[in-house]
Design a protein around this motif. Structure first.
Motif, PDB file in Angstrom:
ATOM      1  N   THR A   1       0.797  -1.193  -0.022  1.00  0.00           N
ATOM      2  CA  THR A   1      -0.017   0.138  -0.072  1.00  0.00           C
ATOM      3  C   THR A   1       0.847   1.221   0.099  1.00  0.00           C
TER       4      THR A   1
ATOM      5  N   GLU B   1       2.633   1.572  -3.500  1.00  0.00           N
ATOM      6  CA  GLU B   1       1.635   1.944  -4.526  1.00  0.00           C
ATOM      7  C   GLU B   1       1.320   3.391  -4.319  1.00  0.00           C
ATOM      8  N   LEU B   2       0.854   3.941  -3.025  1.00  0.00           N
ATOM      9  CA  LEU B   2       0.616   5.147  -3.025  1.00  0.00           C
ATOM     10  C   LEU B   2       1.728   6.334  -2.929  1.00  0.00           C
TER      11      LEU B   2
ATOM     12  N   ALA C   1       2.246   6.745  -6.906  1.00  0.00           N
ATOM     13  CA  ALA C   1       1.183   7.385  -7.497  1.00  0.00           C
ATOM     14  C   ALA C   1       1.267   8.981  -7.033  1.00  0.00           C
TER      15      ALA C   1
ATOM     16  N   LEU D   1      -7.209  11.938  -4.135  1.00  0.00           N
ATOM     17  CA  LEU D   1      -7.108  10.545  -4.942  1.00  0.00           C
ATOM     18  C   LEU D   1      -8.349   9.760  -4.547  1.00  0.00           C
ATOM     19  N   GLU D   2      -8.798   9.140  -5.448  1.00  0.00           N
ATOM     20  CA  GLU D   2      -9.519   7.955  -5.099  1.00  0.00           C
ATOM     21  C   GLU D   2      -8.915   6.590  -5.424  1.00  0.00           C
ATOM     22  N   TRP D   3      -8.804   5.866  -4.674  1.00  0.00           N
ATOM     23  CA  TRP D   3      -7.783   4.769  -4.375  1.00  0.00           C
ATOM     24  C   TRP D   3      -8.552   3.438  -3.814  1.00  0.00           C
ATOM     25  N   LYS D   4      -8.805   2.390  -4.386  1.00  0.00           N
ATOM     26  CA  LYS D   4      -9.544   1.460  -4.029  1.00  0.00           C
ATOM     27  C   LYS D   4     -10.978   1.954  -3.440  1.00  0.00           C
TER      28      LYS D   4
ATOM     29  N   LYS E   1     -10.386   7.222   0.196  1.00  0.00           N
ATOM     30  CA  LYS E   1     -10.003   8.663  -0.458  1.00  0.00           C
ATOM     31  C   LYS E   1      -8.589   8.775   0.121  1.00  0.00           C
ATOM     32  N   ILE E   2      -8.014   9.344  -0.708  1.00  0.00           N
ATOM     33  CA  ILE E   2      -6.410   9.602  -0.153  1.00  0.00           C
ATOM     34  C   ILE E   2      -6.500  10.993  -0.486  1.00  0.00           C
TER      35      ILE E   2
ATOM     36  N   ALA F   1      -5.415   8.351   4.354  1.00  0.00           N
ATOM     37  CA  ALA F   1      -6.368   7.893   3.782  1.00  0.00           C
ATOM     38  C   ALA F   1      -7.737   7.729   4.837  1.00  0.00           C
TER      39      ALA F   1
END
Length: 158
Positions: free
Chosen positions: A31, A34-35, A38, A50-53, A56-57, A70
């Motif tokens: 995780t 990946e973040l 990104a 960001l929308e992630w899975k 919201k990030i 997150a």
């Protein structure tokens, strides 16, 4: 509710992480990787959300550090941005213009301030004054213990 908080450098080095949900070490590493990838790939003028899975990030860059939270889908992004800013203000007040090296060499204080601000992913204390009061009380207690230990090592009464 905040699920986790990450602090990382522009080079992608993770400096601080706080997880408020149960995850395996492997999941946390994946995780984080990946973040960080990104967020670092995004342009400076892009939105800080960001929308992630299914999360919201929310992130914000201060000098050379990125502060990333997150949150759940139904949580308020602007409030989370304000909480990130509140944490940075607390770090600034405590360290006097915080920098990446302060986080690296005094990570336990950064965690302590974070723990005074959040509990279980929810905001615990909104007052900067109260948080800093708790941190300074902890500093005094730690200083007393170190002094007592040093005196005992020398064989002097404490």
């Amino acid at each position: 509710m905040v699920q986790f908080i990450l602090l990382f450098s522009r080079q992608g080095k993770l400096r601080l992480q706080k997880w408020f949900n149960a995850s395996t070490l492997k999941e946390k590493k994946r995780t984080s990787r990946e973040l960080i990838t990104a967020i670092l790939a995004r342009k400076p003028k892009m939105c800080n959300f960001l929308e992630w899975k299914d999360l919201k990030i929310v992130y914000k860059r201060y000098a050379s550090l990125y502060f990333c939270c997150a949150i759940e889908e139904n949580d308020n992004e602007l409030l989370t941005l304000e909480l990130i800013h509140r944490y940075v203000e607390l770090l600034d007040k405590y360290f006097g213009s915080v920098c990446e090296l302060d986080i690296i060499f005094n990570f336990e204080k950064a965690y302590f301030i974070l723990d005074e601000l959040f509990i279980g992913g929810d905001i615990q204390e909104t007052s900067k004054k109260n948080v800093l009061k708790a941190v300074s009380a902890q500093d005094m207690l730690q200083e007393e213990n170190e002094t007592r230990s040093a005196l005992e090592e020398l064989g002097l009464p404490s």
